[in-house]
Design a protein around this motif. Structure first.
Motif, PDB file in Angstrom:
ATOM      1  N   LEU A  68      44.353 -44.295 -20.898  1.00 45.26           N
ATOM      2  CA  LEU A  68      45.409 -44.265 -21.915  1.00 45.26           C
ATOM      3  C   LEU A  68      44.859 -43.841 -23.269  1.00 45.26           C
ATOM      4  N   ILE A  69      43.669 -44.352 -23.617  1.00 44.94           N
ATOM      5  CA  ILE A  69      43.055 -43.980 -24.889  1.00 44.94           C
ATOM      6  C   ILE A  69      42.782 -42.480 -24.929  1.00 44.94           C
ATOM      7  N   GLY A  70      42.300 -41.941 -23.807  1.00 45.41           N
ATOM      8  CA  GLY A  70      41.974 -40.524 -23.761  1.00 45.41           C
ATOM      9  C   GLY A  70      43.184 -39.614 -23.702  1.00 45.41           C
ATOM     10  N   LEU A  71      44.260 -40.075 -23.073  1.00 42.55           N
ATOM     11  CA  LEU A  71      45.454 -39.240 -22.905  1.00 42.55           C
ATOM     12  C   LEU A  71      46.394 -39.303 -24.100  1.00 42.55           C
ATOM     13  N   PHE A  72      46.307 -40.398 -24.862  1.00 41.50           N
ATOM     14  CA  PHE A  72      47.200 -40.571 -26.006  1.00 41.50           C
ATOM     15  C   PHE A  72      46.358 -40.913 -27.238  1.00 41.50           C
ATOM     16  N   ASP A  73      46.303 -39.991 -28.193  1.00 44.05           N
ATOM     17  CA  ASP A  73      45.455 -40.201 -29.363  1.00 44.05           C
ATOM     18  C   ASP A  73      46.157 -41.066 -30.410  1.00 44.05           C
ATOM     19  N   LEU A  74      45.598 -41.118 -31.604  1.00 40.92           N
ATOM     20  CA  LEU A  74      46.122 -41.980 -32.657  1.00 40.92           C
ATOM     21  C   LEU A  74      47.511 -41.589 -33.125  1.00 40.92           C
ATOM     22  N   GLU A  75      47.962 -40.379 -32.776  1.00 39.00           N
ATOM     23  CA  GLU A  75      49.325 -39.966 -33.115  1.00 39.00           C
ATOM     24  C   GLU A  75      50.343 -40.596 -32.165  1.00 39.00           C
ATOM     25  N   SER A  76      49.877 -41.211 -31.098  1.00 45.28           N
ATOM     26  CA  SER A  76      50.735 -41.961 -30.167  1.00 45.28           C
ATOM     27  C   SER A  76      50.225 -43.398 -30.129  1.00 45.28           C
ATOM     28  N   PRO A  77      50.406 -44.134 -31.233  1.00 47.04           N
ATOM     29  CA  PRO A  77      49.734 -45.429 -31.397  1.00 47.04           C
ATOM     30  C   PRO A  77      50.088 -46.478 -30.358  1.00 47.04           C
ATOM     31  N   ALA A  78      51.338 -46.522 -29.897  1.00 46.15           N
ATOM     32  CA  ALA A  78      51.730 -47.580 -28.957  1.00 46.15           C
ATOM     33  C   ALA A  78      50.903 -47.517 -27.677  1.00 46.15           C
ATOM     34  N   LEU A  79      50.844 -46.334 -27.065  1.00 43.94           N
ATOM     35  CA  LEU A  79      50.108 -46.186 -25.815  1.00 43.94           C
ATOM     36  C   LEU A  79      48.599 -46.197 -26.053  1.00 43.94           C
ATOM     37  N   HIS A  80      48.174 -45.640 -27.180  1.00 44.39           N
ATOM     38  CA  HIS A  80      46.739 -45.616 -27.489  1.00 44.39           C
ATOM     39  C   HIS A  80      46.198 -47.034 -27.630  1.00 44.39           C
ATOM     40  N   PHE A  81      46.891 -47.850 -28.404  1.00 49.38           N
ATOM     41  CA  PHE A  81      46.397 -49.209 -28.642  1.00 49.38           C
ATOM     42  C   PHE A  81      46.665 -50.139 -27.459  1.00 49.38           C
TER      43      PHE A  81
ATOM     44  N   PRO B 170      38.986 -32.500 -27.419  1.00 44.93           N
ATOM     45  CA  PRO B 170      38.889 -32.254 -25.965  1.00 44.93           C
ATOM     46  C   PRO B 170      37.700 -32.974 -25.324  1.00 44.93           C
ATOM     47  N   TYR B 171      36.600 -33.067 -26.047  1.00 41.38           N
ATOM     48  CA  TYR B 171      35.381 -33.637 -25.484  1.00 41.38           C
ATOM     49  C   TYR B 171      35.421 -35.172 -25.488  1.00 41.38           C
ATOM     50  N   MET B 172      35.859 -35.759 -26.601  1.00 43.27           N
ATOM     51  CA  MET B 172      35.910 -37.220 -26.661  1.00 43.27           C
ATOM     52  C   MET B 172      36.967 -37.769 -25.730  1.00 43.27           C
ATOM     53  N   ASN B 173      38.121 -37.113 -25.685  1.00 43.01           N
ATOM     54  CA  ASN B 173      39.187 -37.599 -24.807  1.00 43.01           C
ATOM     55  C   ASN B 173      38.809 -37.442 -23.335  1.00 43.01           C
ATOM     56  N   ALA B 174      38.086 -36.377 -23.029  1.00 41.82           N
ATOM     57  CA  ALA B 174      37.581 -36.219 -21.658  1.00 41.82           C
ATOM     58  C   ALA B 174      36.585 -37.327 -21.341  1.00 41.82           C
TER      59      ALA B 174
END
Length: 227
Positions: free
Chosen positions: A122-135, A74-78
């Motif tokens: 995008l990085i904050g809203l989509f973590d490594l479990e959603s690689p396409a949007l995260h990357f 929650p803190y890093m993504n925020a």
């Protein structure tokens, strides 16, 4: 009559100073992002991805995105999203404080920097479990700047920032490319999953370098409005 002409000039100057202050959002964004991963790295108990739990968390071996999972998520993504908002405000202030330049150069520079806040969000809203949007977010915020620094450098050549323009063209852009290449040469998925290697360190060098140049742009715009 002299008094009537002075008021608009004072108003324009005041607005320019305000835009210069808003440009400091890039400095705030860079500080927030950096402080967030430094502090959270000390309290993280690791994270789970693909069924594997990686612990302890290490700045040497693990990506910053790992802090966007587990208890620190929650803190890093925020921090990702908030720093993106600060960069967005800062880049707006930068382009309003730095006037002039040819449209053909100003537009690509504006688009390149304008995509940075979107990437961080995008990085904050989509973590490594959603690689396409995260990357995709990583590409916009940290890989595209190789070209964006060139675009901004060319834009600044049209205005007063020739020294900064040359630094962006001949220092910021090429070293960003080198640091990115070093990171990818040290990254291996299996090695990172085993909590080994130095990909965490090389990534931090790369990202911190890019963030520092974002901060330089905002600081320079701020300083130019006070001369």
């Amino acid at each position: 009559m002299p008094t009537a002409n002075t008021a608009p000039a004072d108003t324009v100057t005041s607005r320019t100073v305000l835009w210069g202050r808003l440009a400091l959002g890039t400095v705030a964004g860079a500080v927030l992002f950096t402080v967030a991963w430094i502090v959270l790295s000390f309290v993280s108990d690791g994270y789970t991805i693909g069924g594997d739990h990686i612990a302890p968390y290490s700045n040497l071996t693990q990506p910053i995105s790992g802090l966007g999972m587990g208890d620190t998520a929650p803190y890093m993504n925020a921090a990702f999203v908030l720093s993106g908002l600060l960069f967005g405000a800062g880049f707006l202030g930068f382009f309003r404080a730095v006037e002039g330049g040819r449209t053909i150069r100003r537009v690509p520079a504006s688009i390149g920097l304008g995509l940075v806040p979107i990437g961080l969000a995008l990085i904050g809203l989509f973590d490594l479990e959603s690689p396409a949007l995260h990357f995709a977010g990583v590409t916009l915020a940290f890989q595209l700047p190789i070209l964006t620094f060139v675009a901004v450098g060319l834009f600044l050549r049209d205005v007063s920032g020739r020294r900064l323009a040359n630094l962006l063209l001949y220092v910021a852009a090429p070293i960003t490319l080198i640091l990115m290449a070093v990171y990818f040469s040290t990254f291996d998925e299996a090695t990172t999953a085993g909590n080994d290697g130095i990909a965490g360190l090389t990534q931090r060098l790369w990202l911190t370098w890019v963030l520092a140049w974002y901060a330089v742009l905002g600081w320079t715009a701020h300083r130019s409005t006070h001369r």
